[in-house]
Design a protein around this motif. Structure first.
Motif, PDB file in Angstrom:
ATOM      1  N   GLY A  61     -79.032  76.329  -5.131  1.00  0.00           N
ATOM      2  CA  GLY A  61     -79.435  76.004  -6.495  1.00  0.00           C
ATOM      3  C   GLY A  61     -79.264  74.530  -6.770  1.00  0.00           C
ATOM      4  N   GLU A  62     -80.053  74.023  -7.638  1.00  0.00           N
ATOM      5  CA  GLU A  62     -79.929  72.619  -8.042  1.00  0.00           C
ATOM      6  C   GLU A  62     -78.871  72.513  -9.128  1.00  0.00           C
ATOM      7  OE1 GLU A  62     -81.480  70.039  -6.695  1.00  0.00           O
ATOM      8  OE2 GLU A  62     -82.493  71.392  -5.288  1.00  0.00           O
ATOM      9  N   GLY A  63     -77.982  71.587  -8.991  1.00  0.00           N
ATOM     10  CA  GLY A  63     -76.953  71.388  -9.998  1.00  0.00           C
ATOM     11  C   GLY A  63     -76.560  69.931 -10.073  1.00  0.00           C
ATOM     12  N   THR A  64     -76.210  69.508 -11.256  1.00  0.00           N
ATOM     13  CA  THR A  64     -75.828  68.103 -11.414  1.00  0.00           C
ATOM     14  C   THR A  64     -74.407  67.845 -10.938  1.00  0.00           C
ATOM     15  OG1 THR A  64     -75.124  68.531 -13.677  1.00  0.00           O
ATOM     16  CG2 THR A  64     -77.377  67.724 -13.369  1.00  0.00           C
ATOM     17  N   ILE A  65     -73.603  68.922 -10.792  1.00  0.00           N
ATOM     18  CA  ILE A  65     -72.221  68.730 -10.358  1.00  0.00           C
ATOM     19  C   ILE A  65     -72.099  68.750  -8.840  1.00  0.00           C
ATOM     20  CG2 ILE A  65     -71.252  69.640 -12.491  1.00  0.00           C
ATOM     21  CD1 ILE A  65     -70.648  72.243 -10.938  1.00  0.00           C
ATOM     22  N   ALA A  66     -73.148  69.124  -8.128  1.00  0.00           N
ATOM     23  CA  ALA A  66     -73.127  69.171  -6.663  1.00  0.00           C
ATOM     24  C   ALA A  66     -73.548  67.827  -6.087  1.00  0.00           C
ATOM     25  CB  ALA A  66     -74.052  70.273  -6.169  1.00  0.00           C
ATOM     26  N   THR A  67     -73.114  67.583  -4.842  1.00  0.00           N
ATOM     27  CA  THR A  67     -73.408  66.297  -4.204  1.00  0.00           C
ATOM     28  C   THR A  67     -74.872  66.163  -3.805  1.00  0.00           C
ATOM     29  OG1 THR A  67     -72.849  67.160  -2.026  1.00  0.00           O
ATOM     30  CG2 THR A  67     -71.078  66.086  -3.282  1.00  0.00           C
ATOM     31  N   GLY A  68     -75.485  67.280  -3.453  1.00  0.00           N
ATOM     32  CA  GLY A  68     -76.863  67.226  -2.966  1.00  0.00           C
ATOM     33  C   GLY A  68     -76.936  66.973  -1.470  1.00  0.00           C
ATOM     34  N   LEU A  69     -75.765  66.782  -0.827  1.00  0.00           N
ATOM     35  CA  LEU A  69     -75.727  66.568   0.627  1.00  0.00           C
ATOM     36  C   LEU A  69     -75.846  67.915   1.329  1.00  0.00           C
ATOM     37  CD1 LEU A  69     -72.769  64.020   0.738  1.00  0.00           C
ATOM     38  CD2 LEU A  69     -75.213  63.524   0.901  1.00  0.00           C
ATOM     39  N   LEU A  70     -76.694  67.978   2.333  1.00  0.00           N
ATOM     40  CA  LEU A  70     -76.932  69.232   3.040  1.00  0.00           C
ATOM     41  C   LEU A  70     -76.469  69.139   4.485  1.00  0.00           C
ATOM     42  CD1 LEU A  70     -80.523  70.076   1.759  1.00  0.00           C
ATOM     43  CD2 LEU A  70     -78.350  70.948   0.915  1.00  0.00           C
ATOM     44  N   LEU A  71     -75.825  70.201   4.974  1.00  0.00           N
ATOM     45  CA  LEU A  71     -75.468  70.303   6.391  1.00  0.00           C
ATOM     46  C   LEU A  71     -76.649  70.851   7.177  1.00  0.00           C
ATOM     47  CD1 LEU A  71     -71.876  71.788   6.031  1.00  0.00           C
ATOM     48  CD2 LEU A  71     -72.495  69.445   6.608  1.00  0.00           C
TER      49      LEU A  71
END
Length: 118
Positions: A61-71
Motif C-alpha cells: 500500500g502507498e503510505g506517507t509514513i513508509a520509506t518507499g524503499l523496496l527490497l
C-alpha cells in the motif's frame, strides 16, 4: 515523515528487548536458541510473504509514513523489520505468560510433589 513507520518498528523492537532483559524471557534467557527461533520465524514469514506476493495476494500500500524503499517488487524494507518485531513480540509474550503460569500455587505444589516422588 517517510521513516516514521520504520522508526516506530525499531522503537517497538527496542522496547521488547528491554522487557526481555528485565525479566530474562527470551534472548537474555538463552541467546543461541532465541536467535535460531527468531531467524527461523522471520525467514518462514518472509517466505510466506514472497509466496503471497507471487500469487498476487499481497500488495504494497502507498503510505506517507513508509520509506518507499523496496527490497523486491511489493516488498518494502519495513516488512522484514515488522516480521522481526512480530516474532520477538510473540516470543516475549509467550515466555512471559509461561513464567506467570509457572508461578501459580497449583503449579508450584505440583512441582513439589514431583520432586518428592523422584
Amino acid at each position: 515523515m517517510g521513516f516514521l513507520y520504520l522508526a516506530s518498528l525499531v522503537m517497538g523492537i527496542t522496547c521488547m528487548l528491554l522487557l526481555d532483559h528485565r525479566f530474562r524471557l527470551f534472548f537474555w534467557r538463552d541467546a543461541k536458541a532465541a536467535a535460531i527461533v527468531t531467524a527461523v520465524g522471520v525467514l518462514f514469514l518472509l517466505g510466506w510473504d514472497v509466496a503471497g506476493i507471487g500469487l498476487g495476494i499481497f500488495l504494497r500500500g502507498e503510505g506517507t509514513i513508509a520509506t518507499g524503499l523496496l527490497l523486491a517488487p511489493e516488498l518494502p524494507i519495513e516488512e522484514p523489520v515488522f516480521l522481526l518485531f512480530l516474532v520477538l513480540c510473540t516470543m516475549v509474550l509467550y515466555t512471559g505468560a509461561r513464567q506467570l503460569l509457572d508461578r501459580t500455587p497449583a503449579k508450584r505444589s505440583e512441582r513439589a510433589r514431583e520432586r518428592e516422588n523422584v
